[in-house]
Scaffold this motif. Structure first.
Motif, short mmCIF file in Angstrom:
data_model
loop_
_atom_site.label_atom_id
_atom_site.label_comp_id
_atom_site.label_asym_id
_atom_site.label_seq_id
_atom_site.Cartn_x
_atom_site.Cartn_y
_atom_site.Cartn_z
N HIS A 1 -0.06 -11.22 0.86
CA HIS A 1 -1.16 -11.26 -0.11
C HIS A 1 -1.95 -9.96 -0.04
N CYS A 2 -1.61 -9.04 -0.93
CA CYS A 2 -2.24 -7.72 -0.95
C CYS A 2 -2.70 -7.37 -2.36
N SER B 1 6.59 -4.23 4.26
CA SER B 1 6.69 -4.72 2.88
C SER B 1 5.41 -5.46 2.52
N VAL B 2 4.87 -5.16 1.33
CA VAL B 2 3.65 -5.83 0.86
C VAL B 2 3.91 -6.45 -0.50
N LEU B 3 3.22 -7.57 -0.75
CA LEU B 3 3.32 -8.28 -2.03
C LEU B 3 2.01 -8.07 -2.77
N ILE B 4 2.10 -7.49 -3.98
CA ILE B 4 0.92 -7.21 -4.79
C ILE B 4 0.99 -8.02 -6.09
N GLY B 5 0.03 -7.78 -6.98
CA GLY B 5 -0.01 -8.54 -8.23
C GLY B 5 -0.57 -9.94 -8.05
N GLY C 1 5.08 4.63 0.95
CA GLY C 1 5.29 4.69 2.39
C GLY C 1 6.06 3.48 2.89
N ILE C 2 5.83 2.33 2.27
CA ILE C 2 6.52 1.09 2.61
C ILE C 2 6.95 0.40 1.32
N ASN C 3 7.62 -0.74 1.44
CA ASN C 3 8.15 -1.43 0.27
C ASN C 3 7.07 -2.22 -0.46
N VAL C 4 7.27 -2.38 -1.77
CA VAL C 4 6.34 -3.10 -2.62
C VAL C 4 7.12 -4.10 -3.48
N ALA C 5 6.63 -5.32 -3.56
CA ALA C 5 7.12 -6.31 -4.51
C ALA C 5 5.90 -6.87 -5.23
N THR C 6 6.08 -7.31 -6.46
CA THR C 6 4.89 -7.70 -7.22
C THR C 6 5.10 -8.97 -8.03
N PHE C 7 3.99 -9.67 -8.21
CA PHE C 7 3.88 -10.74 -9.19
C PHE C 7 3.39 -10.14 -10.50
N LEU C 8 3.65 -10.84 -11.60
CA LEU C 8 3.02 -10.49 -12.87
C LEU C 8 1.69 -11.24 -12.93
N GLY C 9 0.60 -10.52 -13.11
CA GLY C 9 -0.72 -11.13 -13.12
C GLY C 9 -1.04 -11.77 -14.47
N HIS C 10 -1.46 -13.03 -14.43
CA HIS C 10 -1.74 -13.78 -15.65
C HIS C 10 -2.89 -13.16 -16.46
N PHE D 1 -2.88 -14.32 3.36
CA PHE D 1 -4.25 -14.19 2.87
C PHE D 1 -5.01 -13.05 3.55
N ASN D 2 -4.29 -11.97 3.88
CA ASN D 2 -4.97 -10.82 4.49
C ASN D 2 -5.81 -10.05 3.47
N ASP D 3 -5.48 -10.18 2.19
CA ASP D 3 -6.22 -9.48 1.13
C ASP D 3 -6.24 -7.97 1.36
N SER D 4 -5.19 -7.44 1.96
CA SER D 4 -5.14 -6.00 2.24
C SER D 4 -5.23 -5.20 0.95
N GLY D 5 -6.09 -4.20 0.96
CA GLY D 5 -6.31 -3.38 -0.23
C GLY D 5 -7.43 -3.87 -1.12
#
Length: 624
Positions: free
Chosen positions: A108-109, A131-135, A190-199, A487-491
């Motif tokens: 959760h970033c 690896s971080v998950l954004i969106g 610098g590291i991997n990124v994966a994303t959700f599509l934000g509603h 739920f780290n809310d990084s960023g």
């Protein structure tokens, strides 16, 4: 009415579950990875990590004294006893008995805007995250104009609009969700990124900003547009969709200042239709229900059911916490997760923060102030106007009336004896609670608090623990099979919190309490388990796996004080100050795709200029 409808659905669901769960096998949410292939013994490797204690991320017993050999393709080619091979390599790292683990996942970033300014994501990397998950939370940069993206990110992430403008203004070159993924793949990550599509971003695209904020039910054409764009995103490899039902998240700029973000304007029918597209693709719905409305959480559980519907909808929800206001609420999180997942065949994973929820605030500028109507009003105006509001007798009466400690329908405790000044123009206030200072001045605590805000405004900085303050209960939540560490809310909320070290903090707790959760089991919860749930080809160290790895000093991990408070750091690459919690000495080295991005605690000099990480596309398919 909505609450009664959901309760009715819940009753029907439970009855159906009792009738069918014995005859219908509930499909598991986690797939067992296939057996790793045999070693590929080569004369030369790109990288060899020598003499490590290997933890594979699958829960296997550690393997001491091994060499891990990585090929030119960035994948592990061989895992052999130390010293057995005479092969050469381009680069070698001597572990000397340090622990080699899969790179951690931060699920959760909110780095969506930040990576446009600097793709290094160094604050997560320093803590062994690869690896971080954004969106998340309905917010993503996947689609929309630069102006709209700045507006939805600024207040929620507590980032000045001026900073976001330097990151995004006139730089949004992508015009579709597919082009966005292609764009991110060109960034020097610098590291991997994966994303959700934000509603929220999706709703603005389909309806326009004005309608997305004012209209609850989209037109037929607008709804079809949202479904079409969502399908395009899922075809491109997005993890799924993120929605937001939490009223705290609001727009930042006039004329919409203080209005809840577009996702919160939607009705259940809209969430339902979009969620069914996600279900069809076997992807993940990320959701934040309203803390004050139980019906939103019930809706998310019921629509996830694999018994009531064709197949379960993978759903991750924020958040399971031990909240001070509701000391028994943690029981409900665990019970509800077990009941729904076991009886209704749901695939719901609530996220759990692995550390105390320590929150900082500049005056009233903190996410939890959004819980109060008067607090939201004060956050809508400039710092000077905010001071005037707290000097106004009428506003003070309204604010004092809303400021009710331990109100049952809130998350924030509003306990002025548990809110501690950490910085102020008057240094004599530092280290004291607002209640303590009020006693010294012969005032009621709430009156002094408002006086302080009227006098010092945003210059008086304070902290408090909102939740997760009881270690034993926190560990209970972290070990629950239907909850996930996250739920780290990084960023996000860069001046309010710093939980980038959440993964390491959980691993440290496993070393301190091995009877609670062995280290290798805790590691699974941070690597292969979330990777399989979200559909990410990462999370293990095995022959054939991508060599995303972290080298840990176990002694330093045991000794580190994770209760140490964060400090403010001005990041020159981003032009913004942020709270950071450094764990120097715990993480020795980090490898992304077989390349060294940090060694002996020193970041690679090319970080932020060279591409190490990549965009990760979902491995879940419609049949999965």
């Amino acid at each position: 009415m909505a609450f009664l409808i959901v309760l009715f659905l819940l009753s029907v669901a439970v009855c159906l579950a009792l009738l069918f769960c014995l005859s219908k096998r509930i499909p598991p949410g986690i797939r067992v990875p296939p057996a790793a292939p045999s070693n590929h013994i080569l004369a030369h490797y790109a990288l060899i990590v020598r003499d490590a204690v290997l933890f594979d991320g699958l829960g296997s017993a550690p393997r001491p004294h091994v060499d891990v050999c990585v090929g030119e393709d960035g994948r592990v080619q061989a895992i052999v006893p130390h010293g057995e091979l005479s092969s050469s390599c381009d680069r070698e790292v001597h572990a000397n008995g340090l622990w080699l683990v899969p790179g951690l996942l931060d699920i959760h970033c909110h780095y969506d805007a930040e990576i446009e300014a600097c793709g290094a994501i160094s604050e997560s990397l320093r803590h062994g995250v690869t690896s971080v998950l954004i969106g998340n939370c309905s917010l993503s940069a996947s689609i929309g104009s630069d102006t709209d993206l700045i507006d939805i990110f600024s207040r929620v992430e507590n980032l000045p609009s001026e900073v976001l403008e330097t990151w995004l203004k006139n730089k949004v070159t992508w015009r579709s969700v597919t082009e966005y993924y292609e764009h991110v793949d060109t960034l020097p990550l610098g590291i991997n990124v994966a994303t959700f599509l934000g509603h929220s971003a999706l709703r603005i695209h389909a309806m326009g900003l004005e309608r997305s904020l004012a209209v609850h039910e989209p037109s037929t054409h607008e709804m079809q547009t949202m479904e079409r764009v969502l399908r395009e995103a899922l075809d491109a490899g997005y993890l799924g969709l993120s929605i937001d039902m939490l009223p705290w998240h609001r727009m930042s700029r006039a004329p919409h200042t203080g209005v809840s973000v577009p996702s919160q304007q939607a009705r259940y029918a809209e969430y339902w239709r979009l969620s069914n597209v996600v279900r069809e693709y076997g992807r993940v719905l990320q959701a934040t229900p309203s803390a004050a409305d139980l019906a939103t959480a019930l809706f998310l559980f019921v629509q996830s059911s694999g018994v009531l519907f064709s197949k379960a909808l993978r759903t991750t929800v924020l958040a399971a916490m031990d909240v001070k206001v509701k000391p028994a609420a943690h029981h409900l999180a665990g019970f509800a997760s077990s009941m729904f997942n076991n009886l209704l065949g749901c695939l719901v994973r609530l996220q759990v923060l692995s550390t105390p929820f320590l929150l900082y605030s500049d005056g009233l500028m903190t996410p939890i102030s959004e819980e109060l109507n008067s607090g939201c009003e004060a956050m809508n105006v400039s710092p000077s106007e905010r001071k005037k509001m707290f000097a106004d007798a009428s506003f003070r009466r309204r604010f004092a009336n809303e400021w009710k400690p331990f109100a049952h329908n809130r998350v924030f405790h509003c306990d002025l004896s548990d809110m501690w000044v950490v910085d102020a123009p008057d240094s004599a206030l530092v280290g004291k609670s607002f209640a303590e200072i009020a006693v010294e001045k012969g005032q009621e605590p709430i009156e002094y608090f408002m006086d302080a805000l009227a006098t010092h405004g945003d210059e008086i900085r304070w902290k408090t623990e909102v939740a997760n303050h009881r270690p034993a209960i926190r560990r209970k939540l972290l070990a629950h099979p239907h909850l996930l560490p996250g739920f780290n809310d990084s960023g996000a909320h860069n001046r309010n919190m710093a939980f980038h070290d959440g993964g390491l903090a959980m691993l440290a707790q496993s070393l301190e309490h091995p009877d609670w959760l062995p280290f290798e089991s805790a590691l699974v919860r941070l690597t292969s388990e979330p990777a399989q749930f979200f559909g990410i080809d990462r999370g293990t160290i095995a022959v054939g796996a991508v060599a995303d790895m972290t080298l840990l000093d176990a002694d330093a991990l045991r000794a580190h004080d994770f209760a140490r408070e964060p400090s403010m750091f001005h990041d020159p690459a981003l032009g913004v100050a942020r709270l950071v919690k450094r764990t120097d000495g715990v993480v020795h080295s980090v490898f992304v795709g077989g390349e060294v991005v940090m060694e002996a605690g020193v970041l690679a000099p090319e970080l932020g200029a060279k591409k190490f990480g990549q965009v990760l596309r979902s491995t879940h398919r419609p049949s999965s």
